[in-house]
Scaffold this motif. Structure first.
Motif, PDB file in Angstrom:
ATOM      1  N   ARG A  55     -13.742  21.405 -17.422  1.00 11.00           N
ATOM      2  CA  ARG A  55     -14.300  21.679 -16.094  1.00 11.00           C
ATOM      3  C   ARG A  55     -15.606  22.471 -16.196  1.00 11.00           C
ATOM      4  NH1 ARG A  55     -14.510  25.791 -12.545  1.00 11.00           N
ATOM      5  NH2 ARG A  55     -13.252  27.169 -13.876  1.00 11.00           N
ATOM      6  N   ILE A  56     -15.608  23.503 -17.040  1.00 10.84           N
ATOM      7  CA  ILE A  56     -16.767  24.387 -17.123  1.00 10.84           C
ATOM      8  C   ILE A  56     -17.883  23.769 -17.951  1.00 10.84           C
ATOM      9  CG2 ILE A  56     -17.574  26.629 -17.985  1.00 10.84           C
ATOM     10  CD1 ILE A  56     -14.693  27.670 -17.373  1.00 10.84           C
ATOM     11  N   TYR A  57     -17.544  23.090 -19.053  1.00 10.53           N
ATOM     12  CA  TYR A  57     -18.583  22.576 -19.948  1.00 10.53           C
ATOM     13  C   TYR A  57     -19.080  21.192 -19.529  1.00 10.53           C
ATOM     14  CZ  TYR A  57     -21.106  21.187 -24.153  1.00 10.53           C
ATOM     15  OH  TYR A  57     -22.083  20.766 -25.020  1.00 10.53           O
ATOM     16  N   TYR A  58     -18.168  20.258 -19.306  1.00  6.13           N
ATOM     17  CA  TYR A  58     -18.569  18.892 -18.959  1.00  6.13           C
ATOM     18  C   TYR A  58     -18.829  18.715 -17.471  1.00  6.13           C
ATOM     19  CZ  TYR A  58     -17.009  17.606 -23.641  1.00  6.13           C
ATOM     20  OH  TYR A  58     -16.852  17.522 -24.996  1.00  6.13           O
ATOM     21  N   GLY A  59     -18.195  19.543 -16.653  1.00 13.52           N
ATOM     22  CA  GLY A  59     -18.381  19.443 -15.208  1.00 13.52           C
ATOM     23  C   GLY A  59     -17.241  18.760 -14.489  1.00 13.52           C
ATOM     24  N   ARG A  60     -16.203  18.348 -15.220  1.00 13.02           N
ATOM     25  CA  ARG A  60     -15.033  17.742 -14.601  1.00 13.02           C
ATOM     26  C   ARG A  60     -13.855  17.859 -15.566  1.00 13.02           C
ATOM     27  NH1 ARG A  60     -17.314  11.467 -14.666  1.00 13.02           N
ATOM     28  NH2 ARG A  60     -17.439  11.206 -16.928  1.00 13.02           N
ATOM     29  N   THR A  61     -12.654  17.986 -15.020  1.00 12.81           N
ATOM     30  CA  THR A  61     -11.474  18.149 -15.873  1.00 12.81           C
ATOM     31  C   THR A  61     -11.082  16.854 -16.564  1.00 12.81           C
ATOM     32  OG1 THR A  61     -10.029  17.758 -13.971  1.00 12.81           O
ATOM     33  CG2 THR A  61     -10.564  20.053 -14.494  1.00 12.81           C
ATOM     34  N   ASP A  62     -11.418  15.732 -15.929  1.00 19.81           N
ATOM     35  CA  ASP A  62     -11.104  14.408 -16.473  1.00 19.81           C
ATOM     36  C   ASP A  62     -12.422  13.740 -16.879  1.00 19.81           C
ATOM     37  OD1 ASP A  62     -10.386  11.816 -17.032  1.00 19.81           O
ATOM     38  OD2 ASP A  62      -9.402  11.435 -15.105  1.00 19.81           O
ATOM     39  N   ASN A  63     -12.539  13.346 -18.147  1.00 21.29           N
ATOM     40  CA  ASN A  63     -13.772  12.725 -18.623  1.00 21.29           C
ATOM     41  C   ASN A  63     -13.916  11.256 -18.212  1.00 21.29           C
ATOM     42  OD1 ASN A  63     -15.096  14.875 -20.035  1.00 21.29           O
ATOM     43  ND2 ASN A  63     -13.486  14.744 -21.595  1.00 21.29           N
ATOM     44  N   HIS A  64     -12.923  10.732 -17.474  1.00 20.40           N
ATOM     45  CA  HIS A  64     -12.969   9.347 -16.979  1.00 20.40           C
ATOM     46  C   HIS A  64     -13.202   8.359 -18.132  1.00 20.40           C
ATOM     47  CE1 HIS A  64     -13.023  10.061 -12.547  1.00 20.40           C
ATOM     48  NE2 HIS A  64     -13.455  11.246 -12.933  1.00 20.40           N
ATOM     49  N   GLU A  65     -12.372   8.460 -19.138  1.00 19.09           N
ATOM     50  CA  GLU A  65     -12.483   7.543 -20.264  1.00 19.09           C
ATOM     51  C   GLU A  65     -12.180   6.119 -19.809  1.00 19.09           C
ATOM     52  OE1 GLU A  65     -11.024   7.321 -24.941  1.00 19.09           O
ATOM     53  OE2 GLU A  65     -10.401   8.970 -23.644  1.00 19.09           O
TER      54      GLU A  65
END
Length: 389
Positions: free
Chosen positions: A26-36
């Motif tokens: 959430r903090i680094y990528y901007g979302r909890t799920d990377n939507h693989e």
């Protein structure tokens, strides 16, 4: 490269799980799920056989009432060279073609619409040596050289747009050299080209021994799949370079690069520069870096008092995508060849512009006035001192 760190993602996934991993995402990528995104079994098998990493992530947008989604599949390819640098030029280039074609074929079966390669992907990054031979022999015509012909066939086969960074030999202007990105249409035709705007003169990267600053401005190429632009390597350190591609309407800006992890390298900046550009300019960005060590026949120096050496250090890969909202996906490995795919909805660009109003509030008029003053010979910086009357 067995002693090299595989990736930042590997460190995180090996040490975090549960809520800690979710919070990191959430903090680094901007979302909890990377939507693989799920990949075909045949693609996974082909990637395993050819020994390259394969990953895909989605960047969805909100559903709109007046526009249908504008979905495009975009791929970036990072790779090491395929033959020793003391082998004949054509042999080196042919070996890279053979390696990369296997990756392109997988991209084709995954339905990728646009592919961008790393900077000067069809040759070793030999500009550190400052030797003219044999490295200048890698130069070729942007319009009909062997690399463009090779990709044109694949573009037509897969209805795929290519962004191909090459050492250009400008045969119409005294055979001079340029660092050039060639844009090849999904029909196999050359749409146009862009020459590198900013040339480094630092450490081993004294590239002005081979080519100078480009003369093509900030072109945006209208392809079947969207409007794209190319900010070549060192241009990522120049915020106005990123800005002008946005002003010209770019929806995706690629940053094909060749950058290293050594002391003089830029690895700690790599994860933020293309991401910052996406945030500031409300477009998608793709950062692509080559992989591996490239050793040259003769030693060279960096003019820094350190011993002469035969390689630049590790090209650390770590290619990644960022959306216009600043959300990014996990990067590829630091050490392996790879194909990274993003499934983008280009509608997100305008949604973020509407939400954040960066273009509405940017005050170009003020900056044009201020910059025109900076260029004056008798310019005095606008500094206010204490007790100044």
């Amino acid at each position: 490269m067995e002693n090299e760190t595989v990736s930042l993602e590997a460190i995180v996934n090996n040490n975090l799980n549960g809520r800690d991993l979710e919070e990191f995402n959430r903090i680094y990528y901007g979302r909890t799920d990377n939507h693989e995104v799920k990949l075909k079994e045949s693609s996974i098998a082909a990637a395993k056989e050819a020994d390259f990493e394969l990953a895909a992530y989605a960047f969805p947008a909100k559903k709109e009432q007046t526009r249908p989604p504008r979905i495009v599949k975009v791929g970036v390819i990072q790779h090491s060279i395929a033959a020793p640098t003391d082998r004949p030029v054509n042999e080196q280039k042919k070996a890279i073609f053979e390696k990369v074609k296997k990756i392109i074929d997988v991209a084709g079966q995954e339905g990728v619409n646009i592919i961008c390669f790393q900077e000067l992907w069809n040759m070793p990054f030999a500009f550190c040596t400052r030797e003219k031979q044999p490295w200048c022999e890698f130069a070729e015509s942007a319009e009909d050289g062997p690399t463009t012909r090779f990709l044109s066939e694949l573009a037509a086969k897969y209805a795929m747009v290519f962004v191909s960074s090459i050492l250009e030999r400008d045969e119409n202007h005294s055979d001079i050299l340029w660092n050039t990105a060639v844009i090849i249409s999904d029909t196999g035709s050359v749409i146009g080209k862009h020459r590198k705007n900013h040339i480094p003169r630092v450490g081993d990267f004294n590239e002005s021994n081979y080519y100078m600053e480009g003369n093509t401005g900030h072109p945006v190429f209208a392809t079947r799949y969207g409007k794209i632009a190319v900010n070549i390597c060192f241009g990522r350190h120049h915020v106005l370079n990123w800005m002008m591609f946005g002003q010209n309407g770019a929806e995706i800006v690629f940053n094909p690069s060749a950058t290293i992890a050594a002391e003089a390298g830029s690895e700690y900046m790599w994860n933020i520069e293309a991401r910052n550009a996406a945030i500031t300019n409300c477009y998608y960005t793709a950062a692509i870096n080559r992989v591996g060590y490239e050793e040259f026949p003769n030693e060279f120096t960096s003019a820094d008092g350190k011993p002469a050496h035969k390689d630049l250090g590790l090209f650390y890969g770590s290619s990644y995508f960022t959306g216009p909202d600043g959300v990014r996906c996990p990067g590829l490995s630091r050490t392996r060849d790879g194909l990274l795919i993003a499934v983008m909805d280009l509608n997100k660009n305008r949604q973020i512009k509407d939400r954040r109003c960066y273009y509405m509030t940017q005050r170009l008029d003020m900056y044009v006035h201020s910059l025109s003053k900076v260029l004056e010979l008798d310019y005095k910086p606008q500094v206010v001192h204490e007790n100044e009357k």
